[in-house]
Motif scaffolding. Structure first.
Motif, PDB file in Angstrom:
ATOM      1  N   GLY A  42      70.525 -20.193  59.097  1.00  0.00           N
ATOM      2  CA  GLY A  42      69.128 -20.155  59.498  1.00  0.00           C
ATOM      3  C   GLY A  42      69.053 -20.076  61.003  1.00  0.00           C
ATOM      4  O   GLY A  42      69.785 -20.790  61.704  1.00  0.00           O
ATOM      5  N   SER A  43      68.180 -19.200  61.520  1.00  0.00           N
ATOM      6  CA  SER A  43      68.062 -19.047  62.968  1.00  0.00           C
ATOM      7  C   SER A  43      66.605 -18.864  63.365  1.00  0.00           C
ATOM      8  O   SER A  43      65.781 -18.406  62.580  1.00  0.00           O
ATOM      9  CB  SER A  43      68.895 -17.865  63.459  1.00  0.00           C
ATOM     10  OG  SER A  43      68.361 -16.645  62.987  1.00  0.00           O
ATOM     11  N   LYS A  44      66.337 -19.211  64.608  1.00  0.00           N
ATOM     12  CA  LYS A  44      65.017 -18.998  65.188  1.00  0.00           C
ATOM     13  C   LYS A  44      64.859 -17.506  65.484  1.00  0.00           C
ATOM     14  O   LYS A  44      65.824 -16.825  65.813  1.00  0.00           O
ATOM     15  CB  LYS A  44      64.854 -19.796  66.476  1.00  0.00           C
ATOM     16  CG  LYS A  44      65.028 -21.291  66.295  1.00  0.00           C
ATOM     17  CD  LYS A  44      63.936 -21.848  65.450  1.00  0.00           C
ATOM     18  CE  LYS A  44      64.124 -23.344  65.216  1.00  0.00           C
ATOM     19  NZ  LYS A  44      63.355 -23.816  64.076  1.00  0.00           N
ATOM     20  N   PRO A  45      63.643 -16.982  65.376  1.00  0.00           N
ATOM     21  CA  PRO A  45      63.448 -15.557  65.658  1.00  0.00           C
ATOM     22  C   PRO A  45      63.644 -15.246  67.139  1.00  0.00           C
ATOM     23  O   PRO A  45      63.374 -16.072  68.008  1.00  0.00           O
ATOM     24  CB  PRO A  45      62.001 -15.297  65.230  1.00  0.00           C
ATOM     25  CG  PRO A  45      61.336 -16.627  65.232  1.00  0.00           C
ATOM     26  CD  PRO A  45      62.400 -17.648  64.977  1.00  0.00           C
ATOM     27  N   MET A  46      64.122 -14.042  67.405  1.00  0.00           N
ATOM     28  CA  MET A  46      64.151 -13.529  68.777  1.00  0.00           C
ATOM     29  C   MET A  46      62.760 -12.983  69.073  1.00  0.00           C
ATOM     30  O   MET A  46      62.053 -12.551  68.175  1.00  0.00           O
ATOM     31  CB  MET A  46      65.171 -12.394  68.892  1.00  0.00           C
ATOM     32  CG  MET A  46      66.602 -12.841  68.782  1.00  0.00           C
ATOM     33  SD  MET A  46      67.749 -11.486  69.066  1.00  0.00           S
ATOM     34  CE  MET A  46      67.495 -11.206  70.813  1.00  0.00           C
ATOM     35  N   GLY A  47      62.389 -12.983  70.313  1.00  0.00           N
ATOM     36  CA  GLY A  47      61.093 -12.421  70.675  1.00  0.00           C
ATOM     37  C   GLY A  47      59.957 -13.306  70.220  1.00  0.00           C
ATOM     38  O   GLY A  47      60.014 -14.530  70.388  1.00  0.00           O
ATOM     39  N   PRO A  48      58.922 -12.716  69.617  1.00  0.00           N
ATOM     40  CA  PRO A  48      57.742 -13.494  69.229  1.00  0.00           C
ATOM     41  C   PRO A  48      58.121 -14.656  68.297  1.00  0.00           C
ATOM     42  O   PRO A  48      58.829 -14.468  67.316  1.00  0.00           O
ATOM     43  CB  PRO A  48      56.857 -12.488  68.499  1.00  0.00           C
ATOM     44  CG  PRO A  48      57.345 -11.148  68.925  1.00  0.00           C
ATOM     45  CD  PRO A  48      58.795 -11.304  69.257  1.00  0.00           C
ATOM     46  N   GLN A  49      57.631 -15.847  68.643  1.00  0.00           N
ATOM     47  CA  GLN A  49      57.965 -17.033  67.845  1.00  0.00           C
ATOM     48  C   GLN A  49      56.960 -17.279  66.724  1.00  0.00           C
ATOM     49  O   GLN A  49      57.154 -18.184  65.921  1.00  0.00           O
ATOM     50  CB  GLN A  49      58.043 -18.264  68.764  1.00  0.00           C
ATOM     51  CG  GLN A  49      59.155 -18.166  69.795  1.00  0.00           C
ATOM     52  CD  GLN A  49      60.534 -18.105  69.160  1.00  0.00           C
ATOM     53  OE1 GLN A  49      60.941 -19.003  68.434  1.00  0.00           O
ATOM     54  NE2 GLN A  49      61.255 -17.016  69.407  1.00  0.00           N
ATOM     55  N   ASP A  50      55.904 -16.484  66.643  1.00  0.00           N
ATOM     56  CA  ASP A  50      54.897 -16.661  65.604  1.00  0.00           C
ATOM     57  C   ASP A  50      55.283 -15.893  64.342  1.00  0.00           C
ATOM     58  O   ASP A  50      54.505 -15.123  63.780  1.00  0.00           O
ATOM     59  CB  ASP A  50      53.520 -16.239  66.106  1.00  0.00           C
ATOM     60  CG  ASP A  50      53.458 -14.769  66.509  1.00  0.00           C
ATOM     61  OD1 ASP A  50      54.532 -14.170  66.739  1.00  0.00           O
ATOM     62  OD2 ASP A  50      52.339 -14.227  66.579  1.00  0.00           O
ATOM     63  N   GLN A  51      56.504 -16.116  63.902  1.00  0.00           N
ATOM     64  CA  GLN A  51      57.010 -15.506  62.681  1.00  0.00           C
ATOM     65  C   GLN A  51      57.987 -16.493  62.047  1.00  0.00           C
ATOM     66  O   GLN A  51      58.466 -17.406  62.708  1.00  0.00           O
ATOM     67  CB  GLN A  51      57.693 -14.163  62.978  1.00  0.00           C
ATOM     68  CG  GLN A  51      58.863 -14.253  63.942  1.00  0.00           C
ATOM     69  CD  GLN A  51      59.515 -12.913  64.201  1.00  0.00           C
ATOM     70  OE1 GLN A  51      59.831 -12.188  63.277  1.00  0.00           O
ATOM     71  NE2 GLN A  51      59.728 -12.599  65.478  1.00  0.00           N
ATOM     72  N   PRO A  52      58.283 -16.323  60.762  1.00  0.00           N
ATOM     73  CA  PRO A  52      59.194 -17.261  60.100  1.00  0.00           C
ATOM     74  C   PRO A  52      60.607 -17.195  60.672  1.00  0.00           C
ATOM     75  O   PRO A  52      61.021 -16.184  61.250  1.00  0.00           O
ATOM     76  CB  PRO A  52      59.191 -16.777  58.640  1.00  0.00           C
ATOM     77  CG  PRO A  52      57.999 -15.899  58.494  1.00  0.00           C
ATOM     78  CD  PRO A  52      57.730 -15.318  59.852  1.00  0.00           C
ATOM     79  N   ASP A  53      61.347 -18.288  60.494  1.00  0.00           N
ATOM     80  CA  ASP A  53      62.756 -18.303  60.858  1.00  0.00           C
ATOM     81  C   ASP A  53      63.511 -17.285  60.010  1.00  0.00           C
ATOM     82  O   ASP A  53      63.050 -16.875  58.937  1.00  0.00           O
ATOM     83  CB  ASP A  53      63.359 -19.689  60.629  1.00  0.00           C
ATOM     84  CG  ASP A  53      62.900 -20.702  61.675  1.00  0.00           C
ATOM     85  OD1 ASP A  53      62.256 -20.320  62.667  1.00  0.00           O
ATOM     86  OD2 ASP A  53      63.192 -21.894  61.476  1.00  0.00           O
ATOM     87  N   TYR A  54      64.683 -16.900  60.486  1.00  0.00           N
ATOM     88  CA  TYR A  54      65.515 -15.900  59.823  1.00  0.00           C
ATOM     89  C   TYR A  54      66.605 -16.541  58.991  1.00  0.00           C
ATOM     90  O   TYR A  54      67.049 -17.650  59.267  1.00  0.00           O
ATOM     91  CB  TYR A  54      66.189 -14.979  60.858  1.00  0.00           C
ATOM     92  CG  TYR A  54      65.323 -13.810  61.257  1.00  0.00           C
ATOM     93  CD1 TYR A  54      65.523 -12.558  60.697  1.00  0.00           C
ATOM     94  CD2 TYR A  54      64.299 -13.972  62.168  1.00  0.00           C
ATOM     95  CE1 TYR A  54      64.726 -11.486  61.054  1.00  0.00           C
ATOM     96  CE2 TYR A  54      63.498 -12.907  62.525  1.00  0.00           C
ATOM     97  CZ  TYR A  54      63.714 -11.674  61.971  1.00  0.00           C
ATOM     98  OH  TYR A  54      62.921 -10.611  62.316  1.00  0.00           O
ATOM     99  N   VAL A  55      67.053 -15.813  57.999  1.00  0.00           N
ATOM    100  CA  VAL A  55      68.307 -16.077  57.303  1.00  0.00           C
ATOM    101  C   VAL A  55      69.248 -14.959  57.726  1.00  0.00           C
ATOM    102  O   VAL A  55      68.863 -13.784  57.706  1.00  0.00           O
ATOM    103  CB  VAL A  55      68.125 -16.100  55.765  1.00  0.00           C
ATOM    104  CG1 VAL A  55      69.471 -16.234  55.066  1.00  0.00           C
ATOM    105  CG2 VAL A  55      67.187 -17.230  55.366  1.00  0.00           C
ATOM    106  N   ASN A  56      70.452 -15.332  58.156  1.00  0.00           N
ATOM    107  CA  ASN A  56      71.424 -14.362  58.661  1.00  0.00           C
ATOM    108  C   ASN A  56      72.777 -14.556  58.002  1.00  0.00           C
ATOM    109  O   ASN A  56      73.094 -15.637  57.503  1.00  0.00           O
ATOM    110  CB  ASN A  56      71.618 -14.521  60.178  1.00  0.00           C
ATOM    111  CG  ASN A  56      70.365 -14.256  60.957  1.00  0.00           C
ATOM    112  OD1 ASN A  56      69.657 -15.181  61.319  1.00  0.00           O
ATOM    113  ND2 ASN A  56      70.077 -13.004  61.205  1.00  0.00           N
TER     114      ASN A  56
END
Length: 162
Positions: A42-56
């Motif tokens: 699980g990771s924080k999004p790059m760029g705009p933070q007004d989006q869900p976290d990522y699964v990578n």
């Protein structure tokens, strides 16, 4: 056959399921074999933070496809899983598949840059890649393990072990 490392990311439409579906789709690619896959992170999004976290995750493939053939195949998988390409960078997406490395190739054209231009700064690439290829040396001679010391964890968490 070449060894390619692919970064996977998703933060829309059940991201973990999107990653698993993409993994399955990659096993179906012609002249290509999945040889390793990292845990899900699980990771924080790059760029705009007004989006869900990522699964990578990161996978290793053996393939006889050329880099551009592999890119085309990965982009087809993205489209099949609802990827919509937008002008904005780093926005939310159902699926993002990036060629990180392709053997020791160093290459750039209008469609593709290998090694991936941002991989050295991305914790969601470095840590999963270290998991599956801890002895990897980048084409420029940099040991992957050296990047771990200069790449902040930035809230990255392991979600599941493979």
């Amino acid at each position: 056959m070449a060894r390619a490392f692919i970064g996977l990311g998703s933060n829309l439409a059940q991201p973990a399921a999107q990653i698993q579906a993409a993994l399955h789709a990659m096993t179906q690619l012609a002249d290509t074999q999945l040889i390793a896959q990292s845990s899900l992170y699980g990771s924080k999004p790059m760029g705009p933070q007004d989006q869900p976290d990522y699964v990578n995750a990161v996978v290793a493939l053996q393939t006889s496809l050329t880099p551009h053939q592999l890119l085309d195949a990965l982009q087809r998988i993205e489209l099949e899983h609802g990827r919509v390409r937008k002008a904005e960078r780093w926005g939310p997406r159902t699926l993002d598949l990036d060629i990180l490395l392709f053997d020791d190739l160093q290459f750039s054209d209008e469609r593709l840059t290998i090694p991936h231009y941002g991989m050295r700064q991305r914790e969601f690439v470095i840590y999963p890649l270290l998991e599956i290829a801890p002895q990897l040396v980048l084409p420029d001679g940099t040991p992957l393990s050296d990047l771990q010391h200069t790449c902040d964890v930035n809230g990255l968490i392991r979600l599941s072990a493979q």
